[in-house]
Design a protein around this motif. Structure first.
Motif, mmCIF file in Angstrom:
data_model
loop_
_atom_site.group_PDB
_atom_site.id
_atom_site.type_symbol
_atom_site.label_atom_id
_atom_site.label_comp_id
_atom_site.label_asym_id
_atom_site.label_seq_id
_atom_site.Cartn_x
_atom_site.Cartn_y
_atom_site.Cartn_z
ATOM 1 N N LYS A 195 37.862 -59.888 37.942
ATOM 2 C CA LYS A 195 36.779 -60.711 38.488
ATOM 3 C C LYS A 195 37.176 -61.249 39.846
ATOM 4 N N CYS A 196 36.183 -61.373 40.726
ATOM 5 C CA CYS A 196 36.416 -61.869 42.087
ATOM 6 C C CYS A 196 35.298 -62.814 42.476
ATOM 7 N N VAL A 197 35.674 -64.006 42.931
ATOM 8 C CA VAL A 197 34.720 -64.997 43.424
ATOM 9 C C VAL A 197 35.067 -65.266 44.880
ATOM 10 N N HIS A 198 34.196 -64.851 45.788
ATOM 11 C CA HIS A 198 34.454 -65.009 47.218
ATOM 12 C C HIS A 198 34.131 -66.430 47.670
ATOM 13 N N ALA A 199 34.513 -66.747 48.901
ATOM 14 C CA ALA A 199 34.298 -68.092 49.444
ATOM 15 C C ALA A 199 32.812 -68.421 49.565
ATOM 16 N N SER A 200 31.977 -67.399 49.634
ATOM 17 C CA SER A 200 30.532 -67.617 49.719
ATOM 18 C C SER A 200 29.949 -68.086 48.395
ATOM 19 N N GLY A 201 30.732 -67.973 47.324
ATOM 20 C CA GLY A 201 30.250 -68.360 46.007
ATOM 21 C C GLY A 201 29.789 -67.184 45.169
ATOM 22 N N GLU A 202 29.689 -65.997 45.778
ATOM 23 C CA GLU A 202 29.262 -64.813 45.027
ATOM 24 C C GLU A 202 30.362 -64.368 44.069
ATOM 25 N N SER A 203 29.963 -64.005 42.850
ATOM 26 C CA SER A 203 30.910 -63.607 41.819
ATOM 27 C C SER A 203 30.673 -62.153 41.431
ATOM 28 N N PHE A 204 31.752 -61.415 41.248
ATOM 29 C CA PHE A 204 31.670 -59.994 40.893
ATOM 30 C C PHE A 204 32.633 -59.721 39.728
ATOM 31 N N SER A 205 32.149 -58.973 38.734
ATOM 32 C CA SER A 205 32.941 -58.642 37.555
ATOM 33 C C SER A 205 33.049 -57.131 37.416
ATOM 34 N N GLY A 206 34.205 -56.674 36.986
ATOM 35 C CA GLY A 206 34.450 -55.252 36.831
ATOM 36 C C GLY A 206 35.044 -54.647 38.097
ATOM 37 N N TYR A 207 35.841 -53.618 37.901
ATOM 38 C CA TYR A 207 36.579 -53.032 39.017
ATOM 39 C C TYR A 207 35.649 -52.470 40.086
ATOM 40 N N GLU A 208 34.645 -51.706 39.707
ATOM 41 C CA GLU A 208 33.753 -51.074 40.687
ATOM 42 C C GLU A 208 32.995 -52.113 41.493
ATOM 43 N N ALA A 209 32.491 -53.152 40.828
ATOM 44 C CA ALA A 209 31.736 -54.194 41.533
ATOM 45 C C ALA A 209 32.646 -54.972 42.487
ATOM 46 N N VAL A 210 33.852 -55.232 42.066
ATOM 47 C CA VAL A 210 34.790 -55.959 42.925
ATOM 48 C C VAL A 210 35.124 -55.143 44.170
ATOM 49 N N MET A 211 35.342 -53.844 44.017
ATOM 50 C CA MET A 211 35.665 -52.992 45.167
ATOM 51 C C MET A 211 34.480 -52.891 46.140
ATOM 52 N N ARG A 212 33.279 -52.858 45.598
ATOM 53 C CA ARG A 212 32.104 -52.827 46.493
ATOM 54 C C ARG A 212 31.990 -54.124 47.276
ATOM 55 N N SER A 213 32.348 -55.236 46.654
ATOM 56 C CA SER A 213 32.267 -56.522 47.359
ATOM 57 C C SER A 213 33.267 -56.566 48.512
ATOM 58 N N TRP A 214 34.436 -56.011 48.296
ATOM 59 C CA TRP A 214 35.420 -55.982 49.376
ATOM 60 C C TRP A 214 35.024 -54.989 50.470
ATOM 61 N N GLN A 215 34.406 -53.912 50.092
ATOM 62 C CA GLN A 215 33.931 -52.956 51.102
ATOM 63 C C GLN A 215 32.884 -53.606 51.990
ATOM 64 N N PHE A 216 31.994 -54.371 51.387
ATOM 65 C CA PHE A 216 30.973 -55.072 52.162
ATOM 66 C C PHE A 216 31.616 -56.112 53.074
ATOM 67 N N ALA A 217 32.623 -56.821 52.569
ATOM 68 C CA ALA A 217 33.280 -57.855 53.372
ATOM 69 C C ALA A 217 34.018 -57.248 54.554
ATOM 70 N N PHE A 218 34.657 -56.095 54.353
ATOM 71 C CA PHE A 218 35.410 -55.464 55.445
ATOM 72 C C PHE A 218 34.487 -54.836 56.486
ATOM 73 N N TYR A 257 40.500 -73.491 52.344
ATOM 74 C CA TYR A 257 40.019 -73.026 51.048
ATOM 75 C C TYR A 257 41.069 -73.292 49.964
ATOM 76 N N ASN A 258 40.549 -73.515 48.766
ATOM 77 C CA ASN A 258 41.395 -73.490 47.577
ATOM 78 C C ASN A 258 41.349 -72.077 47.018
ATOM 79 N N VAL A 259 42.502 -71.494 46.786
ATOM 80 C CA VAL A 259 42.568 -70.104 46.344
ATOM 81 C C VAL A 259 43.403 -70.021 45.075
ATOM 82 N N THR A 260 42.898 -69.246 44.121
ATOM 83 C CA THR A 260 43.632 -68.936 42.900
ATOM 84 C C THR A 260 43.667 -67.427 42.715
ATOM 85 N N ASN A 261 44.865 -66.876 42.581
ATOM 86 C CA ASN A 261 45.047 -65.444 42.318
ATOM 87 C C ASN A 261 45.794 -65.268 41.002
ATOM 88 N N ILE A 262 45.280 -64.374 40.169
ATOM 89 C CA ILE A 262 45.911 -64.082 38.886
ATOM 90 C C ILE A 262 46.344 -62.617 38.883
#
Length: 286
Positions: A195-218, A257-262
């Motif tokens: 799961k990935c929650v970006h600074a914008s507040g958008e949340s993404f679950s699952g590997y494919e969705a998380v990778m698409r979110s990073w592609q959009f951010a880059f 920002y407050n950041v938490t990585n697991i």
């Protein structure tokens, strides 16, 4: 008069030479007498000379024809320990230090120096691998929050794991700066529960969705983001670890920002399974 003067000077020189020779003779005799007294037990019994030239008391076991050395420091006191104030002959200075002093001395060494010290000899390896020394180094380099933790494999292994995880965490921010989707793909664990929650507040679950979110951010046209991470706090359990930190960005209107990585340990390496970033509200500002 000149002959008398020359004779007087010659006599003075000869007298000085004779006196010097006598002094040297007395010095040699006294050294030999002292050497004999060291090799004797005080009752007239003389012990063999040792290559180490030590001054310890030695006896020879006639049955085994081996030497047995005894020193004053080997006499236990009523508590079973060594007599106070007596040094152990033949022992190094490090061996004679109490553990508290040894740990204090080792606390001035950093991680590479302590590792190099352990490779010098067997004694230094034992000292440098002391669990209390590595605990002190951990608390100095990382955090004091883990003073109640009892690592399964000792503090040295716990230190190494923590250092490796902080390197992986730093690589995560380097990937964001370099906008490398391939590197981000390798960092995340390919699982449906990530799961990935970006600074914008958008949340993404699952590997494919998380990778698409990073592609959009880059792909988003903006300046390169360079995070400055401060106050990382890490906790490691079996196969899992999480790091909390503050991240600052040198950009107007952004952060901190407050950041938490697991992270999860899988296939011999640490992979990210959760990232959460949210704006840090500064106290005292309206």
């Amino acid at each position: 008069m000149e002959i008398a003067s020359i004779f007087s000077e010659t006599f003075s020189i000869l007298l000085a030479l004779v006196f010097t020779a006598l002094c040297c003779s007395f010095a040699v005799v006294s050294v030999r007498l002292k050497s004999k007294s060291v090799d004797s037990d005080g009752g007239g019994k003389t012990f063999p000379k040792h290559p180490c030239d030590c001054i310890c008391s030695c006896v020879v076991d006639d049955a085994t024809n081996t030497e047995i050395r005894t020193t004053a420091s080997n006499n236990p006191d009523s508590n079973g320990g060594l007599m106070p104030g007596k040094l152990q002959m033949g022992a190094s200075m490090m061996e004679q230090l109490v553990p508290e002093i040894t740990n204090h001395a080792l606390s001035y060494l950093d991680y590479p120096s302590l590792c190099r010290l352990s490779m010098t000899n067997s004694l230094m390896r034992k000292v440098a691998n002391d669990d209390d020394a590595w605990k002190s180094l951990y608390q100095k380099d990382f955090t004091l929050e883990q003073h109640n933790v009892i690592p399964d494999n000792g503090w040295k292994a716990y230190y190494a794991v923590t250092k490796a995880l902080l390197n992986v965490n730093a690589e995560f921010f380097n990937i964001i700066r370099d906008r490398s989707l391939e590197a981000m793909d390798n960092l995340w664990l390919n699982a449906d529960y990530v799961k990935c929650v970006h600074a914008s507040g958008e949340s993404f679950s699952g590997y494919e969705a998380v990778m698409r979110s990073w592609q959009f951010a880059f792909n988003w046209d903006q300046v390169v983001v360079d995070f400055q991470v401060q106050d990382p706090c890490i906790r490691v359990v079996t196969g899992m670890a999480w790091i909390t930190m503050k991240a600052f960005v040198e950009e107007e209107g952004a952060g901190p920002y407050n950041v938490t990585n697991i992270f999860e340990f899988s296939n011999g390496q640490w992979h990210m399974v959760h990232h959460h970033c949210s704006p840090y509200i500064l106290q005292g500002l309206e």
